[in-house]
Design an enzyme around this catalytic site. Sequence first.
Site, short mmCIF file in Angstrom:
data_model
loop_
_atom_site.label_atom_id
_atom_site.label_comp_id
_atom_site.label_asym_id
_atom_site.label_seq_id
_atom_site.Cartn_x
_atom_site.Cartn_y
_atom_site.Cartn_z
N CYS A 13 0.83 -1.21 0.00
CA CYS A 13 0.00 0.00 0.00
C CYS A 13 0.86 1.26 0.00
O CYS A 13 2.03 1.24 0.39
CB CYS A 13 -0.92 -0.02 1.22
SG CYS A 13 -2.29 1.16 1.09
N ASP A 132 -6.31 -3.02 11.54
CA ASP A 132 -5.17 -2.12 11.71
C ASP A 132 -5.05 -1.75 13.18
O ASP A 132 -5.96 -1.98 13.97
CB ASP A 132 -5.34 -0.87 10.84
CG ASP A 132 -4.02 -0.22 10.46
OD1 ASP A 132 -2.98 -0.53 11.08
OD2 ASP A 132 -4.01 0.62 9.54
#
Length: 215
Positions: A13, A132
Amino acid sequence: MSHASHRTRIKICGLTRVEDALVAARMGADAIGLVFYAPSPRAIDPVAAARIRDALPPFVQPVALFVNPTEDEVQAVLRLMPEIMPQFHGGESPEFCASFGRPYLKALPMGRGADPVNEAASHPRASGFLLDSHDAGGVGGTGQAFDWSTIPAMDRPILLAGGLHPGNVFEAVRGVRPWAVDVSSGVESARGIKDSARMAAFINEVRRADAGISQ
């Protein structure tokens, strides 16, 4: 899930350069993440993102990361890149996330105040959940890992994020067995600049973990 073809998917990412995206894809990344969130040091505009998309080989999925966007901001990206998968990282409502009529990923905070099970249940249209390390109300990208033993059972694919790097992803894959792992700062030489050696080391460690699970 200990069968011979176990393969953890890999998403890299925060790409900002075509050359980094090509290296990631050639090394075996399954998806690349493009950040459409202006405060991020890895933010990219839709035109630059489309240049990266145009360079990708087949079967590498581009993912668009948003944090509390407006409908117009999402539509501007989807118009240029209709095949991209949205990933919502803020406090977006399930109705907003589903309003674009396509599968999406939803980030779930795993830090203080988080309630990932109830939040996941409120997103029946999400195709997967990115776990996360941020606290409830935060937006992720902290570069910190969370306690993987706190991960609840989920009825849909889990993408493990938060502080992953070549030194801990083997342990993460063996311990959590997620559908996918997601890395950003852990494979960088500078913010938004991916390091090919670190990407190679990360992917190699994932494959090494997969091999152990498959035995």
